[in-house]
Write a protein that holds these residues in place. Structure first.
Motif, short mmCIF file in Angstrom:
data_model
loop_
_atom_site.label_atom_id
_atom_site.label_comp_id
_atom_site.label_asym_id
_atom_site.label_seq_id
_atom_site.Cartn_x
_atom_site.Cartn_y
_atom_site.Cartn_z
N THR A 188 -8.40 -0.31 5.82
CA THR A 188 -8.80 -0.62 4.43
C THR A 188 -9.13 -2.10 4.25
OG1 THR A 188 -6.53 -1.01 3.73
CG2 THR A 188 -7.33 1.26 3.55
N THR A 189 -9.16 -2.86 5.34
CA THR A 189 -9.70 -4.23 5.29
C THR A 189 -10.82 -4.29 6.32
OG1 THR A 189 -8.31 -5.21 7.03
CG2 THR A 189 -7.36 -5.14 4.81
N GLN A 208 0.83 -1.22 0.00
CA GLN A 208 0.00 0.00 0.00
C GLN A 208 0.85 1.26 0.00
OE1 GLN A 208 -1.82 -2.66 2.04
NE2 GLN A 208 -2.47 -2.71 -0.09
N GLY A 217 -10.73 -5.40 11.72
CA GLY A 217 -11.29 -4.86 12.96
C GLY A 217 -10.30 -4.42 14.02
N SER A 233 -10.07 -1.02 -3.80
CA SER A 233 -8.93 -1.73 -4.39
C SER A 233 -8.63 -3.06 -3.68
CB SER A 233 -7.68 -0.85 -4.34
OG SER A 233 -7.42 -0.47 -2.99
N LEU A 234 -9.30 -3.32 -2.57
CA LEU A 234 -9.06 -4.59 -1.87
C LEU A 234 -9.60 -5.72 -2.75
CD1 LEU A 234 -8.02 -5.73 0.92
CD2 LEU A 234 -10.41 -5.72 1.64
N THR A 251 -11.42 1.05 0.18
CA THR A 251 -11.52 -0.42 0.18
C THR A 251 -11.81 -0.98 -1.21
OG1 THR A 251 -13.89 -0.42 0.68
CG2 THR A 251 -12.39 -0.42 2.56
N GLY A 277 -4.60 -2.56 6.59
CA GLY A 277 -5.30 -3.58 7.34
C GLY A 277 -4.72 -3.75 8.73
N ALA A 300 -0.81 -2.93 9.28
CA ALA A 300 -0.39 -1.52 9.46
C ALA A 300 -0.86 -1.00 10.82
CB ALA A 300 -0.96 -0.66 8.33
N MET A 317 2.36 -8.80 8.39
CA MET A 317 1.41 -9.58 9.18
C MET A 317 2.02 -9.98 10.53
SD MET A 317 -1.72 -10.95 8.58
CE MET A 317 -2.16 -11.64 7.02
N THR A 319 -9.92 -2.02 18.67
CA THR A 319 -9.57 -2.77 19.89
C THR A 319 -8.32 -2.23 20.58
OG1 THR A 319 -7.97 -4.46 19.14
CG2 THR A 319 -10.27 -4.82 18.54
#
Ligand code: NAD
Length: 369
Positions: free
Chosen positions: A118-119, A44, A122, A159-160, A157, A95, A98, A68, A126
């Motif tokens: 952008t995903t 990204q 969630g 482009s996801l 989103t 997502g 990041a 990740m 949190t």
């Protein structure tokens, strides 16, 4: 209905709407923040650069190295860079990877985090952080890592890729499913979980049919926001524990693993969680078998349905069973080695969840404490 509860609202702002990212500078102003380090994944980079440029003098740098599960070396580089640049906040665009990197910096330096997700994973809702070192992921809760502000812009989103959108959306649904039978659930959280499930189940087929459908993208993001809020407010159970174990021990992909496991985890818990089943039945248009509906949904979205499709070997099952039952955690139905083994065999093969022992051998609840 569960009418004895505690509910703690989390202190954060949420701005929602297509085009909202244009107000990011105003948002930083409002929070009194002037020196943002922008974070994103390497893929990204373009979006990160665009945001950094658009922020102009409010940006002090861009780091496009999020990965990740937040590897410790990446977190340390990011923390050093934030210090060297004298950043007073981070803006994480992307997502869970990041946003997780922004949380790692917040955990160490207390820098406020602003998230532009952008995903549909969630993490932005949190106070949970994660850090991975030597193949082991540690997680924890800390109020410092909760983003101060979240900007949901469905245009980002579009482009996801639709295959990632499908599994990311089911990853979000998993938070709602487990929030509905969480030991610390409350009526307001259950409302969010039911509405989030409804929105995602309605939007995902339209997102997959046309990734540029902004109305569907908005509805999916709305559902993801609600499901993320459920994740932030409750304690997750068997499903999240299994996915964490499968990801950590076998390095299986995060959202795809959630997608495969969710129908089986729900089938396993179904007999012990009638209120959750009723809420999901309403959310999914009146189905009498929400676990089967989730399995059907994954299939109709073209998502993987068996753990073997994700590269897991059948011989790995005993190790995952041992890890999954190693320490107790709250779950509506008793977690037994043979129950988890049956669940994992069914999930490995990808067969319909309620045709398997997962549903048929359901025992009555005995919550682990
Ligand atoms: P991710 O951030 O790695 O994104 C998944 C893929 O989508 C990546 O390849 C990314 O480059 C791509 N992508 C993201 N946005 C895109 C866009 N707009 N257009 C094109 N491609 C795009 O993964 P994720 O599934 O969002 O998050 C998973 C990570 O977040 C895991 O490490 C998980 O443990 C963590 N997580 C943490 C929490 C928490 O509360 N702490 C909650 C959920 C997930």
């Amino acid at each position: 209905m569960h009418l004895a509860f505690n509910y703690q609202a989390l202190p954060m702002r949420v701005s929602f709407g297509a085009g909202t990212v244009a107000k990011l500078g105003e948002e930083l102003d409002l929070l009194g923040l002037r020196r943002a380090l922008v974070l994103c994944s390497p893929e990204q980079d373009d979006l990160g650069s665009y945001i950094a440029d658009a922020l102009g003098a409010l940006t002090v740098g861009l780091l496009a190295e999020a990965r990740m599960h937040v590897p410790r070396d990446v977190a340390e580089r990011a923390r050093d860079l934030a210090s060297r640049l004298g950043a007073d906040c981070c803006v994480a665009v992307g997502g869970g990877s990041a946003i997780g990197l922004g949380k790692a910096i917040a955990l160490e330096h207390g820098l406020p985090l602003v998230a532009v997700p952008t995903t549909y994973a969630g993490s932005e809702m949190t106070p949970v952080w994660g850090l991975t070192e030597n193949g082991r992921k540690r997680t924890g809760r800390d109020a410092r890592v909760l983003p101060r502000s979240v900007l949901y812009d469905a245009e980002l989103t579009v482009s996801l890729p639709t295959d990632i959108s499908a599994v990311s959306g089911i990853n979000a649904l998993a938070h709602a499913v487990e929030g509905l039978y969480a030991p610390d659930r409350s009526p307001i959280v259950s409302l969010m979980a039911e509405e989030g499930s409804r929105a995602l189940a309605s939007a995902l087929p339209r997102v997959v049919a046309d990734g540029h459908d902004l109305t569907a993208r908005s509805e999916a993001q709305y559902g993801a926001w609600l499901c993320g809020a459920v994740l932030g407010a409750t304690t997750m159970s068997l499903h999240h524990k299994l996915c964490h174990t499968l990801g950590g021990a076998l390095d299986l992909p995060h959202a795809q693993t959630h997608t495969v496991v969710l129908p089986y985890a729900l089938a396993y818990n179904a007999s012990a969680a009638p209120e959750a089943l009723a809420a999901l039945s309403r959310a999914f248009g009146g189905t009498d078998d929400p676990a089967q509906t989730l399995w059907d949904l994954a299939g109709s979205l073209g998502a993987p349905r068996g753990l073997r499709d994700l590269g897991m070997s059948e011989t790995d099952i005993p190790r995952v069973v041992a890890l999954a039952v190693e320490s107790p955690y709250a779950n509506p139905r008793e977690v037994t080695a043979e129950g988890i083994e049956a669940l994992l065999f069914a999930a490995w093969r990808g067969e319909p969840p309620t045709d398997t022992q997962v549903g048929r051998t359901a025992r009555m609840p005995g919550p682990l404490r």
